[in-house]
Every structure is written in C-alpha cells, then in structure tokens.
Enzyme design. Sequence first.
Site, PDB file in Angstrom:
ATOM      1  N   ASP A 207       4.645   0.559  12.068  1.00  0.00           N
ATOM      2  CA  ASP A 207       3.426  -0.089  11.564  1.00  0.00           C
ATOM      3  C   ASP A 207       3.316  -1.540  12.022  1.00  0.00           C
ATOM      4  OD1 ASP A 207       3.380   1.606   8.322  1.00  0.00           O
ATOM      5  OD2 ASP A 207       2.890   2.249  10.346  1.00  0.00           O
TER       6      ASP A 207
ATOM      7  N   ARG B 134       0.301  14.399  12.749  1.00  0.00           N
ATOM      8  CA  ARG B 134       0.716  14.246  11.329  1.00  0.00           C
ATOM      9  C   ARG B 134       1.030  15.601  10.690  1.00  0.00           C
ATOM     10  NH1 ARG B 134      -1.084   9.021  10.059  1.00  0.00           N
ATOM     11  NH2 ARG B 134       0.565   8.966   8.515  1.00  0.00           N
ATOM     12  N   PRO B 135       1.994  16.350  11.189  1.00  0.00           N
ATOM     13  CA  PRO B 135       2.329  17.653  10.595  1.00  0.00           C
ATOM     14  C   PRO B 135       2.918  17.506   9.186  1.00  0.00           C
ATOM     15  CG  PRO B 135       3.965  17.038  12.219  1.00  0.00           C
ATOM     16  CD  PRO B 135       2.874  16.005  12.306  1.00  0.00           C
ATOM     17  N   ILE B 136       3.001  18.625   8.458  1.00  0.00           N
ATOM     18  CA  ILE B 136       3.544  18.603   7.088  1.00  0.00           C
ATOM     19  C   ILE B 136       4.650  19.647   6.927  1.00  0.00           C
ATOM     20  CG2 ILE B 136       1.476  17.698   5.949  1.00  0.00           C
ATOM     21  CD1 ILE B 136       0.898  20.802   5.335  1.00  0.00           C
ATOM     22  N   ASP B 137       5.179  20.125   8.045  1.00  0.00           N
ATOM     23  CA  ASP B 137       6.183  21.203   7.979  1.00  0.00           C
ATOM     24  C   ASP B 137       7.400  20.830   7.136  1.00  0.00           C
ATOM     25  OD1 ASP B 137       6.419  19.406  10.317  1.00  0.00           O
ATOM     26  OD2 ASP B 137       8.306  20.472  10.633  1.00  0.00           O
ATOM     27  N   LEU B 138       7.807  19.571   7.164  1.00  0.00           N
ATOM     28  CA  LEU B 138       9.012  19.172   6.412  1.00  0.00           C
ATOM     29  C   LEU B 138       8.728  19.126   4.905  1.00  0.00           C
ATOM     30  CD1 LEU B 138      10.405  16.424   8.830  1.00  0.00           C
ATOM     31  CD2 LEU B 138      11.118  18.826   8.612  1.00  0.00           C
TER      32      LEU B 138
ATOM     33  N   VAL C 232       8.107   6.894  16.943  1.00  0.00           N
ATOM     34  CA  VAL C 232       7.823   7.581  15.677  1.00  0.00           C
ATOM     35  C   VAL C 232       6.581   8.456  15.769  1.00  0.00           C
ATOM     36  CG1 VAL C 232       7.301   7.255  13.224  1.00  0.00           C
ATOM     37  CG2 VAL C 232       9.002   5.795  14.349  1.00  0.00           C
TER      38      VAL C 232
ATOM     39  N   LYS D 214       0.852  -1.212   0.000  1.00  0.00           N
ATOM     40  CA  LYS D 214       0.000   0.000   0.000  1.00  0.00           C
ATOM     41  C   LYS D 214       0.879   1.251   0.000  1.00  0.00           C
ATOM     42  CE  LYS D 214      -1.772   1.476   4.036  1.00  0.00           C
ATOM     43  NZ  LYS D 214      -1.519   2.876   4.397  1.00  0.00           N
ATOM     44  N   ASN D 215       1.902   1.250   0.858  1.00  0.00           N
ATOM     45  CA  ASN D 215       2.694   2.475   1.054  1.00  0.00           C
ATOM     46  C   ASN D 215       3.747   2.708  -0.022  1.00  0.00           C
ATOM     47  OD1 ASN D 215       1.090   2.894   3.202  1.00  0.00           O
ATOM     48  ND2 ASN D 215       2.622   2.377   4.764  1.00  0.00           N
TER      49      ASN D 215
ATOM     50  N   CYS E 237      -4.852  12.099  12.637  1.00  0.00           N
ATOM     51  CA  CYS E 237      -5.656  10.878  12.732  1.00  0.00           C
ATOM     52  C   CYS E 237      -5.398  10.283  14.123  1.00  0.00           C
ATOM     53  CB  CYS E 237      -5.288   9.892  11.637  1.00  0.00           C
ATOM     54  SG  CYS E 237      -3.588   9.341  11.790  1.00  0.00           S
TER      55      CYS E 237
ATOM     56  N   ARG F  84      -8.976  -0.475   4.548  1.00  0.00           N
ATOM     57  CA  ARG F  84      -8.119   0.515   3.875  1.00  0.00           C
ATOM     58  C   ARG F  84      -6.756  -0.058   3.529  1.00  0.00           C
ATOM     59  NH1 ARG F  84      -7.156   5.679   7.099  1.00  0.00           N
ATOM     60  NH2 ARG F  84      -5.703   5.784   5.371  1.00  0.00           N
TER      61      ARG F  84
HETATM   62  C1  EPZ Z   1       4.134   6.887   6.252  1.00  0.00           C
HETATM   63  O1  EPZ Z   1       3.378   7.928   6.836  1.00  0.00           O
HETATM   64  C2  EPZ Z   1       3.203   5.685   6.177  1.00  0.00           C
HETATM   65  N1  EPZ Z   1       2.054   6.012   5.332  1.00  0.00           N
HETATM   66  C3  EPZ Z   1       2.736   5.303   7.582  1.00  0.00           C
HETATM   67  O2  EPZ Z   1       1.940   4.116   7.462  1.00  0.00           O
HETATM   68  C4  EPZ Z   1       3.963   4.961   8.429  1.00  0.00           C
HETATM   69  O3  EPZ Z   1       3.544   4.670   9.748  1.00  0.00           O
HETATM   70  C5  EPZ Z   1       4.905   6.167   8.435  1.00  0.00           C
HETATM   71  O4  EPZ Z   1       5.261   6.528   7.076  1.00  0.00           O
HETATM   72  C6  EPZ Z   1       6.194   5.892   9.195  1.00  0.00           C
HETATM   73  O5  EPZ Z   1       6.829   4.787   8.630  1.00  0.00           O
HETATM   74  C7  EPZ Z   1       2.202   5.971   3.981  1.00  0.00           C
HETATM   75  O6  EPZ Z   1       3.273   5.700   3.463  1.00  0.00           O
HETATM   76  C8  EPZ Z   1       0.973   6.269   3.181  1.00  0.00           C
HETATM   77  P1  EPZ Z   1       6.248  10.236   8.379  1.00  0.00           P
HETATM   78  P2  EPZ Z   1       3.984   9.439   6.853  1.00  0.00           P
HETATM   79  O7  EPZ Z   1       6.143  11.503   7.622  1.00  0.00           O
HETATM   80  O8  EPZ Z   1       4.739   9.692   5.624  1.00  0.00           O
HETATM   81  C9  EPZ Z   1       6.800  13.459  11.741  1.00  0.00           C
HETATM   82  C10 EPZ Z   1       0.089   2.743   7.770  1.00  0.00           C
HETATM   83  O9  EPZ Z   1      -0.349   2.175   8.776  1.00  0.00           O
HETATM   84  N2  EPZ Z   1       6.694  14.467  10.657  1.00  0.00           N
HETATM   85  O10 EPZ Z   1       7.450   9.372   8.216  1.00  0.00           O
HETATM   86  O11 EPZ Z   1       2.881  10.379   7.203  1.00  0.00           O
HETATM   87  C11 EPZ Z   1       5.428  12.872  12.074  1.00  0.00           C
HETATM   88  O12 EPZ Z   1       4.758  13.681  13.007  1.00  0.00           O
HETATM   89  C12 EPZ Z   1       0.555   4.174   7.842  1.00  0.00           C
HETATM   90  O13 EPZ Z   1       0.220   2.198   6.647  1.00  0.00           O
HETATM   91  C13 EPZ Z   1       6.974  15.803  10.940  1.00  0.00           C
HETATM   92  O14 EPZ Z   1       7.291  16.160  12.063  1.00  0.00           O
HETATM   93  O15 EPZ Z   1       4.972   9.317   8.104  1.00  0.00           O
HETATM   94  C14 EPZ Z   1       5.753  11.530  12.658  1.00  0.00           C
HETATM   95  O16 EPZ Z   1       6.014  11.690  14.052  1.00  0.00           O
HETATM   96  C15 EPZ Z   1       0.327   4.770   9.219  1.00  0.00           C
HETATM   97  N3  EPZ Z   1       6.861  16.722   9.952  1.00  0.00           N
HETATM   98  C16 EPZ Z   1       7.057  11.136  11.961  1.00  0.00           C
HETATM   99  O17 EPZ Z   1       7.540  12.317  11.296  1.00  0.00           O
HETATM  100  C17 EPZ Z   1       6.495  16.379   8.670  1.00  0.00           C
HETATM  101  O18 EPZ Z   1       6.438  17.260   7.783  1.00  0.00           O
HETATM  102  C18 EPZ Z   1       6.881  10.065  10.914  1.00  0.00           C
HETATM  103  O19 EPZ Z   1       6.013  10.567   9.933  1.00  0.00           O
HETATM  104  C19 EPZ Z   1       6.217  15.024   8.395  1.00  0.00           C
HETATM  105  C20 EPZ Z   1       6.325  14.085   9.411  1.00  0.00           C
END
Ligand code: EPZ
Length: 417
Positions: free
Chosen positions: A305, A122-126, A327, A22-23, A117, A397
């Site tokens: 996960d 789930r921030p998007i700052d990066l 994480v 999926k990912n 969620c 999902r």
């Molecule tokens: C991906 O989510 C996966 N989803 C998640 O799987 C998975 O748990 C996660 O990576 C970690 O491996 C998909 O690939 C669709 P991240 P993503 O950005 O990209 C922080 C599942 O069950 N962060 O690596 O959203 C954030 O808060 C799902 O299949 C920032 O601070 O994860 C978190 O603490 C759940 N700023 C950490 O990074 C940002 O801009 C990891 O988030 C982005 C993230």
Amino acid sequence: MEKFIVEGCDGLSGHVRVSGAKNAALPILCATVLCDGEVILEDVPELKDVEILCEVLRGLGVVVEHLDKNIYKLNAENITNTITGPELMSKMRASFTVMGPLLSRMGHTANALPGGCAIGTRPIDLHLKGFKALGADVITEHGMVTAKADKLVGTEIYLDFPSVGATENIMMAATLAEGETTIDNAACEPEIVDLANFLNKMGAEIRGAGTSIVKIKGVKSLHGCRHQIIPDRIEAGTFMIATAAAGGNVVIENVIPSHMRPVIAKLRESGIEIYENGDSINVISDRKFKSFDIKTLPYPGMPTDMQAQFMALATIADGISVIIETVFENRFMHVDEFNRMGANIRIDGKNAIVQGVKKLRPSKVRATDLRCGAALIIAALTVDGETEISDIYHIDRGYEDLVEKLHAIGAKIRRVD
Ligand code: EPZ
C-alpha cells in the site's frame, strides 16, 4: 465528477494528525457481529468505506449509531439477516470479512462474490479453505458464496499466502468454534493485532497475533467492549513521502513508529531526515534524494500500500530506482499516469524501472485506485503549475479530511466539480 486541482508548492510545513487505520476499523466493525452486547469504537476514520460497511451491518440487523465524529456505537444482539447481496458487496470488497463472524455466530452466511479491482483479481480461495476446514459446507453458485455449519470445530489451517483478509475471516470464525484453531502462515500486519486485541477484549482467547502462528481457543459467547482503533500507518507513510518529495519540515502526529520501520528505513537510505519522537515523526527534506530499490512484501516487509507513493518519489530521485511488486499482480496502474506527467518508468513484469527526472510536468491524470490517487497528489505537489486529478472518489474511500490536512501543512489543493 469531482476532481482535485493541485498546485505545485515549494515545501510543506506544520503539523498533521493521522486518523485511525481504515484497514483495522473495517475488520473490527465486522467483528461486532460476533457479540450480543454493546460495542463503542473510537478513532474510527470517517471514510466512504466505513459508511458502506455500516450500511452492510445495518442490513444484517446490527444497530449502528454514529455517536460523534470518529465514535460509533454498535449492538448486534438481534441479527435478523445473514445475506449480503451484490449491490452492497460490489461497493466494497472488504465487507467480505463479515462472513467469518456470521458463520460463527449464526451458523449461516451468504455473500455476493467480491469483485476484483484495479490492482488484481482478489481471490477468496484461502478464506473458503479456512471455513471448510472448520467444518462449514461452502457452495459458490450464481455469483453468491454460501457457508453453513451446525457448529464449527477448531483445527489446523495452513495459508498458502499470508493473506490479511483470510487471516481475519478465519480468526473471527474460530472465536466461537469448539476447541482450538491454529492458523499457520498467518498475516502479521498490525491491523491483525488490533483485531485480535479487540476480540480478546470481547472475551475471545487469541494468542500469537502479529506472528505467523495464531492460536484461537473457542469460547461460548462474546460480550461488548470499548476499543480505540490504532493509527493508520499507510496514511502516516503517505504524509512522510509527500514531505520528502515536496520538501519542507512536517511533524506527523498519532503514529506508532514500530509500524513504520520499512518506510522510515527507506526514506533515510534515500537521504531524507527522519526523527522519531514517541508517537510523532518529524520529516525534513531539501528535495534532494537518491534513488532507491523497493520490494513489496507481507508485513514486516515494505507494504504494497506504500508502493505507488514511493514510486512518486522515485520519479524525481537522483538515479535509477527499481520497484518490485510481489503482493498484487496488477498494481502498476499508476505508471501510465506518472509517465503522462513526464516521468520515465518502464515496466518489466513485476519490476518497474524508474529513471529519475529533474521535474514532472503539470498534467490531467486519473486516480485508478486509492493509493494511486494519493501518489498522484504527491507528484502534483512537486511540479510547477496545476495538476488535475479525476476519479477522486477512490481517494475519499481511504483518507479522512485529506484536503483539510494538506491545507494545514501548506499544500494548495482544491476540490472542483
Ligand atoms: C488487505 O487486502 C488490505 N485491505 C489491502 O489494502 C492491502 O493491500 C492488502 O491487505 C495487503 O496488505 C484491507 O485490509 C481492507 P490479501 P486483502 O488477502 O486482505 C492473495 C488499501 O489500499 N490472496 O492479503 O484483500 C491476493 O490475490 C487496500 O487499503 C489469495 O490468493 O489482501 C493477493 O495477491 C488495497 N487468496 C495477496 O493474497 C485469498 O483467498 C494479498 O491479498 C486471499 C488473498
């Protein structure tokens, strides 16, 4: 609302084939926006999340054809819209990775802010830090984030956290930028490598995917290609732990063992027999296993996960297990559900201390998120009696044909309205 009724069993046996990841499929579907040619994707898992993302792509003007089960044909020659509103974004936050491709191909993109969620804010700052570094003007107002740029210019970007989504979004945006981009402290997940392989098949020039330094040399345009999605390591790990907990002898097919190192090592440490045979893994369990400690980390560490699924195993392991979630800040929602089944789990900040009990009890529980739902099914397989799991839309999902696959290895599970 649909529910699962799961009956405890005294062991699983047989073969189960893992679907495409999926990912990996979600970012690769977004990446098709970058090219003005025809893309054929194979081993795309048939999931609600994929359906929703195809709806988002069609809203942008991408022609999406579902040729056959797990096979999709996409053509993004005519992008007619670069805005994704809240109604679609709220259904699935992973569609946020359509921003990088749109910004790079069209010079403009606007997306509703993805909601948080159950597992965290789930921030998007990066993601936005990367777009700005590449030269985009980024504005966040009225719940929408807009990015625009006449052209993107390659640069060095350091990620404060190796975010999977941010690495994907920036890598895709950089493919059509002018000059070279370096992402430092990039995520190293196998799904990042699959995305980079797909982009390179389309004519991109990406090196270092899978390491923490990824270099992307911008090119003029990208062309169509054919690509097969890698197997889902989280689905594979879920079936491995289900077999460990319920006992039995199961062969899990279509696996890349090198993507499963932490899961294989931890199960072996707890006393489960694991045999690797090329692209399949054989799990044998007599339902006796020792407690273990887990600390979730970015790849190649223990995947977050897999945390809920391991906790299901720890609830009936012999001894005390300590599970540390580093994480996400709120990924212990499943603890209450396990305790409702008679588990003995105490949360202390990022730590969950799990005192193994002899047996869990059948109960009525709720899936709070995708992986919690899968973990509750694992726990339900080990009890004497029937467990009722609600809010199972979360599970649909992320797991293709889950009921059929579980039936194939002897589990008694049925979907009721
Ligand atoms: C991906 O989510 C996966 N989803 C998640 O799987 C998975 O748990 C996660 O990576 C970690 O491996 C998909 O690939 C669709 P991240 P993503 O950005 O990209 C922080 C599942 O069950 N962060 O690596 O959203 C954030 O808060 C799902 O299949 C920032 O601070 O994860 C978190 O603490 C759940 N700023 C950490 O990074 C940002 O801009 C990891 O988030 C982005 C993230």
